[in-house]
Design an enzyme around this catalytic site. Structure first.
Site, PDB file in Angstrom:
ATOM      1  N   LYS A  42       9.681  55.878 -34.410  1.00 15.06           N
ATOM      2  CA  LYS A  42       8.690  55.042 -35.076  1.00 15.06           C
ATOM      3  C   LYS A  42       7.649  54.526 -34.086  1.00 15.06           C
ATOM      4  CE  LYS A  42      12.532  53.176 -37.778  1.00 15.06           C
ATOM      5  NZ  LYS A  42      13.354  51.943 -37.914  1.00 15.06           N
ATOM      6  N   GLY A  43       7.973  54.635 -32.815  1.00 11.95           N
ATOM      7  CA  GLY A  43       7.178  53.972 -31.772  1.00 11.95           C
ATOM      8  C   GLY A  43       5.710  54.363 -31.717  1.00 11.95           C
ATOM      9  N   ASP A 102       9.745  58.257 -20.953  1.00  9.89           N
ATOM     10  CA  ASP A 102      10.645  57.563 -20.029  1.00  9.89           C
ATOM     11  C   ASP A 102      11.454  58.628 -19.274  1.00  9.89           C
ATOM     12  OD1 ASP A 102      11.870  55.262 -18.923  1.00  9.89           O
ATOM     13  OD2 ASP A 102      13.448  55.290 -20.407  1.00  9.89           O
ATOM     14  N   ASP A 158       9.592  48.967 -29.487  1.00 11.21           N
ATOM     15  CA  ASP A 158      10.530  47.941 -29.946  1.00 11.21           C
ATOM     16  C   ASP A 158      11.620  47.639 -28.929  1.00 11.21           C
ATOM     17  OD1 ASP A 158      11.859  50.564 -30.370  1.00 11.21           O
ATOM     18  OD2 ASP A 158      13.452  49.344 -31.253  1.00 11.21           O
TER      19      ASP A 158
END
Ligand code: IMP
Ligand code: MG
Length: 179
Positions: A42-43, A102, A158
């Site tokens: 969703k990011g 990441d 989030d």
């Protein structure tokens, strides 16, 4: 919500500037191509909606969703696809849109999966990059901002599903996730 932020890393003004610049570059690079923008849920939602409004080209927009972190701040490394797109990507120039690179495990998994579906090309645009954390061989073709190795939230990112609606990107106070 704002009290949980240690430091603002990217302001709303900087986000507007970065998305505009990336969108204009993508517009130049993809002119005449059959562009399919694929957001990683969703990011990426805030980044995708802002970025795509600066891409002045006809395009399709779709989404994939991979298994998330749960409530931890480190990747489990086990990637599961929860929402997928079409099996046949023939003719499409796919642009994967990520919030943050990441370790790279999530995006590598999605990139490998879509590569097998005969697309014309696949490229990656990520708003944030943490290059010092990379564990697998994946890189982004378009990068908004390099960030230090800290846990950041806001503008789609989030912690335990919260903070996505912060209008800026900030470093989360350690005390929030260290207990
Ligand atoms: P990777 O598989 O380790 O590259 O993890 C990528 C995903 O982890 C990103 O799409 C984010 O959803 C999440 N993630 C990684 N770092 C952060 C962070 O600092 N804040 C919030 N989410 C993060
Ligand atoms: Mg994500």
């Amino acid at each position: 919500m704002h009290n949980d932020i240690e430091k603002i890393l990217v302001t709303e003004e900087e986000l507007a500037e970065v998305t505009k610049k990336l969108g204009e570059k993508i517009t130049r690079d993809y002119a005449g191509k059959k562009l399919l923008i694929v957001g990683v849920l969703k990011g990426s939602i805030y980044f995708l909606t802002d970025l795509s409004r600066h891409i002045d080209l006809p395009c399709h927009i779709d989404f994939v969703q991979a298994s998330s972190y749960g409530s931890s701040t480190v990747s489990s490394g086990k990637i599961e696809i929860i929402k997928d797109i079409s099996d046949d990507l023939t003719g499409f120039d796919v642009l994967l849109v990520e919030d943050i690179l990441d370790t790279g495990k999530t995006l590598k998994h999605i990139h490998d999966m879509l590569s097998k579906r005969n697309p014309e090309s696949i490229a990656v645009v990520t708003l944030l990059d943490k290059p010092s954390r990379r564990e697998v061989d994946i890189y982004a073709d378009y990068i908004g901002i390099d960030v230090p190795n800290a846990f950041v939230v806001g503008y789609g990112l989030d912690y335990d599903q919260y903070y996505r609606n912060l209008p800026y990107i900030g470093i989360l106070k350690e005390e929030i996730y260290k207990n």
